[in-house]
Scaffold this active site. Sequence first.
Site, PDB file in Angstrom:
ATOM      1  CB  SER A  95      -0.420  -0.183   1.066  1.00  0.00           C
ATOM      2  OG  SER A  95      -2.343   0.832   1.269  1.00  0.00           O
ATOM      3  CG  ASP A 217      -7.075  -3.349  -2.901  1.00  0.00           C
ATOM      4  OD1 ASP A 217      -7.942  -2.540  -2.277  1.00  0.00           O
ATOM      5  OD2 ASP A 217      -6.154  -2.999  -3.451  1.00  0.00           O
ATOM      6  CG  HIS A 245      -5.540  -2.161   0.587  1.00  0.00           C
ATOM      7  ND1 HIS A 245      -5.258  -2.103  -0.910  1.00  0.00           N
ATOM      8  CD2 HIS A 245      -5.362  -1.341   1.463  1.00  0.00           C
ATOM      9  CE1 HIS A 245      -4.368  -1.029  -0.449  1.00  0.00           C
ATOM     10  NE2 HIS A 245      -3.768  -0.847   1.124  1.00  0.00           N
TER      11      HIS A 245
END
Length: 263
Positions: A95, A217, A245
């Site tokens: 991320s 996601d 995610h």
Amino acid sequence: MKPAKKNNVRQLGNLEGATMIFAHGFGTDQSAWDQVIKAFISNYRIILFDNVGGGKADLESFSPNKYTSLQAYAEDLIAICEAYNVKDAILVGHSVSGMIGLLTAIKRPEFFSKLIMIGASPRYLNDTDYVGGFEQQGLNEIYETMTNNYFAWVSGFSVAAMANPENPQLAESFAATLKAIRPDIAQSVARVIFQSDYRKELQKLNKPTLLLQAKEDIAVPLSVAEYLHKNIKNSKLKVVNAFGHFPHMSAPQEIINEIKQFI
């Protein structure tokens, strides 16, 4: 403050081997990598750390006046790499740490030989000819909910972001690390991440890069991964058989297989 304390740095595995650095995303800490590092710990020196503001990083080191952009986190990663004599390492960033790793690699390319980004995004807001996944009004509502009732927001967001209802313990684990973050810090960090825009930096990266993206996601749509692939030279995009995610937590073997094939 030395990185070891500031970022709760840990070295594991084969300390004589090549180096792999695992960098976690928002709301989690280095424990998010527990299942993945098992596959590499015999052959590699593994470096784990917590981003300032989360996990067991030094709480006093966080200042909303300093951490106003991801560049501040990149400076922390640079300090870690310097302190631990990192060279030609493989960086695995989830991320926001995908972009932190990119910024670090641009500034200090000698640290890394390859980058692996999982669910990374250079911009979360939709823009002209760019689909980031969010409108500003939606983000404002997130910030408001975080302010008014942080723990209620955590409960809902953790389930939606994990997207693995058949394994509720995964969302519970994510919720636990989110709840451990001081609410004002969590909101400050969330704003920095969601309002960021590093699209202009992408073409400056010149390292073999693997982009791993889950099938669905809530935070990063496939269009973002495709944008990264288009704008990062020498990149490879792989959509893994996972949802949510956090595929490194929900489908660790899928991530392990792709990393092994890449490196």
